[in-house]
Design a protein around this motif. Structure first.
Motif, PDB file in Angstrom:
ATOM      1  N   PRO A  70      36.738  18.327  34.540  1.00  0.00           N
ATOM      2  CA  PRO A  70      35.298  18.388  34.771  1.00  0.00           C
ATOM      3  C   PRO A  70      34.575  17.081  34.436  1.00  0.00           C
ATOM      4  O   PRO A  70      34.918  16.393  33.473  1.00  0.00           O
ATOM      5  N   VAL A  71      33.579  16.756  35.268  1.00  0.00           N
ATOM      6  CA  VAL A  71      32.793  15.537  35.120  1.00  0.00           C
ATOM      7  C   VAL A  71      31.504  15.898  34.383  1.00  0.00           C
ATOM      8  O   VAL A  71      30.778  16.801  34.799  1.00  0.00           O
ATOM      9  N   LEU A  72      31.211  15.199  33.281  1.00  0.00           N
ATOM     10  CA  LEU A  72      30.056  15.534  32.453  1.00  0.00           C
ATOM     11  C   LEU A  72      28.815  14.703  32.746  1.00  0.00           C
ATOM     12  O   LEU A  72      27.708  15.119  32.425  1.00  0.00           O
ATOM     13  N   ASP A  73      28.979  13.509  33.344  1.00  0.00           N
ATOM     14  CA  ASP A  73      27.809  12.691  33.660  1.00  0.00           C
ATOM     15  C   ASP A  73      28.151  11.670  34.730  1.00  0.00           C
ATOM     16  O   ASP A  73      29.321  11.330  34.949  1.00  0.00           O
ATOM     17  N   CYS A  74      27.096  11.176  35.381  1.00  0.00           N
ATOM     18  CA  CYS A  74      27.240  10.178  36.428  1.00  0.00           C
ATOM     19  C   CYS A  74      25.987   9.315  36.440  1.00  0.00           C
ATOM     20  O   CYS A  74      24.951   9.702  35.895  1.00  0.00           O
ATOM     21  N   ALA A  75      26.082   8.143  37.051  1.00  0.00           N
ATOM     22  CA  ALA A  75      24.927   7.247  37.141  1.00  0.00           C
ATOM     23  C   ALA A  75      25.134   6.279  38.295  1.00  0.00           C
ATOM     24  O   ALA A  75      26.271   5.961  38.664  1.00  0.00           O
ATOM     25  N   GLY A 124      34.016  12.077  32.176  1.00  0.00           N
ATOM     26  CA  GLY A 124      34.046  13.479  31.774  1.00  0.00           C
ATOM     27  C   GLY A 124      35.200  13.814  30.865  1.00  0.00           C
ATOM     28  O   GLY A 124      35.652  12.991  30.070  1.00  0.00           O
ATOM     29  N   LEU A 125      35.694  15.050  31.024  1.00  0.00           N
ATOM     30  CA  LEU A 125      36.717  15.570  30.131  1.00  0.00           C
ATOM     31  C   LEU A 125      38.069  14.884  30.284  1.00  0.00           C
ATOM     32  O   LEU A 125      38.910  14.977  29.389  1.00  0.00           O
ATOM     33  N   ASP A 126      38.312  14.170  31.381  1.00  0.00           N
ATOM     34  CA  ASP A 126      39.577  13.449  31.546  1.00  0.00           C
ATOM     35  C   ASP A 126      39.588  12.124  30.788  1.00  0.00           C
ATOM     36  O   ASP A 126      40.580  11.407  30.829  1.00  0.00           O
ATOM     37  N   THR A 127      38.515  11.781  30.106  1.00  0.00           N
ATOM     38  CA  THR A 127      38.307  10.568  29.297  1.00  0.00           C
ATOM     39  C   THR A 127      38.243   9.286  30.127  1.00  0.00           C
ATOM     40  O   THR A 127      38.103   8.209  29.566  1.00  0.00           O
ATOM     41  N   GLN A 128      38.319   9.387  31.450  1.00  0.00           N
ATOM     42  CA  GLN A 128      38.309   8.208  32.319  1.00  0.00           C
ATOM     43  C   GLN A 128      36.895   7.865  32.774  1.00  0.00           C
ATOM     44  O   GLN A 128      36.128   8.748  33.150  1.00  0.00           O
ATOM     45  N   LEU A 129      36.587   6.571  32.761  1.00  0.00           N
ATOM     46  CA  LEU A 129      35.352   6.070  33.344  1.00  0.00           C
ATOM     47  C   LEU A 129      35.709   5.501  34.710  1.00  0.00           C
ATOM     48  O   LEU A 129      36.553   4.612  34.817  1.00  0.00           O
ATOM     49  N   LYS A 130      35.078   6.049  35.751  1.00  0.00           N
ATOM     50  CA  LYS A 130      35.352   5.597  37.120  1.00  0.00           C
ATOM     51  C   LYS A 130      34.117   4.949  37.711  1.00  0.00           C
ATOM     52  O   LYS A 130      32.988   5.343  37.422  1.00  0.00           O
ATOM     53  N   THR A 131      34.353   3.987  38.582  1.00  0.00           N
ATOM     54  CA  THR A 131      33.307   3.476  39.449  1.00  0.00           C
ATOM     55  C   THR A 131      33.750   3.759  40.872  1.00  0.00           C
ATOM     56  O   THR A 131      34.943   3.676  41.194  1.00  0.00           O
ATOM     57  N   HIS A 132      32.802   4.134  41.709  1.00  0.00           N
ATOM     58  CA  HIS A 132      33.118   4.499  43.086  1.00  0.00           C
ATOM     59  C   HIS A 132      32.234   3.703  44.032  1.00  0.00           C
ATOM     60  O   HIS A 132      31.010   3.702  43.878  1.00  0.00           O
ATOM     61  N   ASP A 133      32.860   3.004  44.970  1.00  0.00           N
ATOM     62  CA  ASP A 133      32.125   2.263  45.992  1.00  0.00           C
ATOM     63  C   ASP A 133      31.717   3.263  47.073  1.00  0.00           C
ATOM     64  O   ASP A 133      32.565   3.819  47.774  1.00  0.00           O
TER      65      ASP A 133
END
Length: 195
Positions: free
Chosen positions: A58-63, A74-83
């Protein structure tokens, strides 16, 4: 629905929504993170989902970083950036526990994440890479940016104010006067911080 002010987007998430952020440029686009492990970009005017990308949990926040780049954690502890133009994502880094908060500070040009690992991390969105890790007294439940200031709400009803230009020390520390745990903090539009 006749006479109703309700508005429902098509192709909504399949589980609870954790965060909703409007595009910084036009407000026409809406970024939505969810417990269904996805982040979705909607064209509000056209009532259509433009892009959907996934996390492992599950994803807890986005910006938004800018109109074409989304960040999420989120809960996977990964910070992602998406183009959002090429529909490609990159894992920028991780925390040691779930990432609860993701915000962008345009005044300092830095992405900020807060985690249950008791840290706030700054990320350079141009590279992208970790630009610093700062220990907090408890798990981070909420944060907000106000100009160059970062307001952090942690477990134990603590509220801390940091200067993002100099994270060497806490500018202000308070215990919330609220009876229950602080779950959301938002700065005033005039970028003033009053505790």
């Amino acid at each position: 629905m006749t006479g109703s002010n309700e508005y429902k987007l098509n192709q909504g998430p399949e589980d609870s929504i954790s965060a909703v952020k409007f595009s910084p440029s036009t407000g026409q686009f809406l970024l939505v993170s969810s417990w269904d492990c996805t982040v979705r970009l909607y064209d509000v005017g056209g009532n259509s989902m433009r892009i959907k990308y996934s996390h492992l949990a599950p994803v807890l926040d986005c910006a938004f970083y800018d109109p074409t780049h989304a960040w999420s954690g989120g809960l996977d502890t990964q910070l992602k950036t998406h183009d959002l133009n090429t529909d490609q994502d990159t894992i920028v880094g991780t925390h040691d526990a779930p990432i609860r908060c993701v915000e962008y500070c345009p005044e300092v040009n830095v992405m900020v994440t807060g985690s249950w690992d008791r840290s706030v991390r700054l990320w350079d969105p141009r590279t992208p890479c970790n630009a610093g890790t700062f220990t907090q007294p408890e798990k981070v439940y909420t944060l907000s940016v106000a100009g160059e200031r970062l307001i952090v709400g942690t477990a134990g009803r603590r509220v801390l104010v940091w200067d993002l230009r100099n994270m060497g020390y806490v500018q202000q520390r308070r215990e919330s006067s609220l009876k229950y745990q602080t779950r959301a903090i938002r700065a005033f539009p005039n970028k003033q911080v009053n505790l």
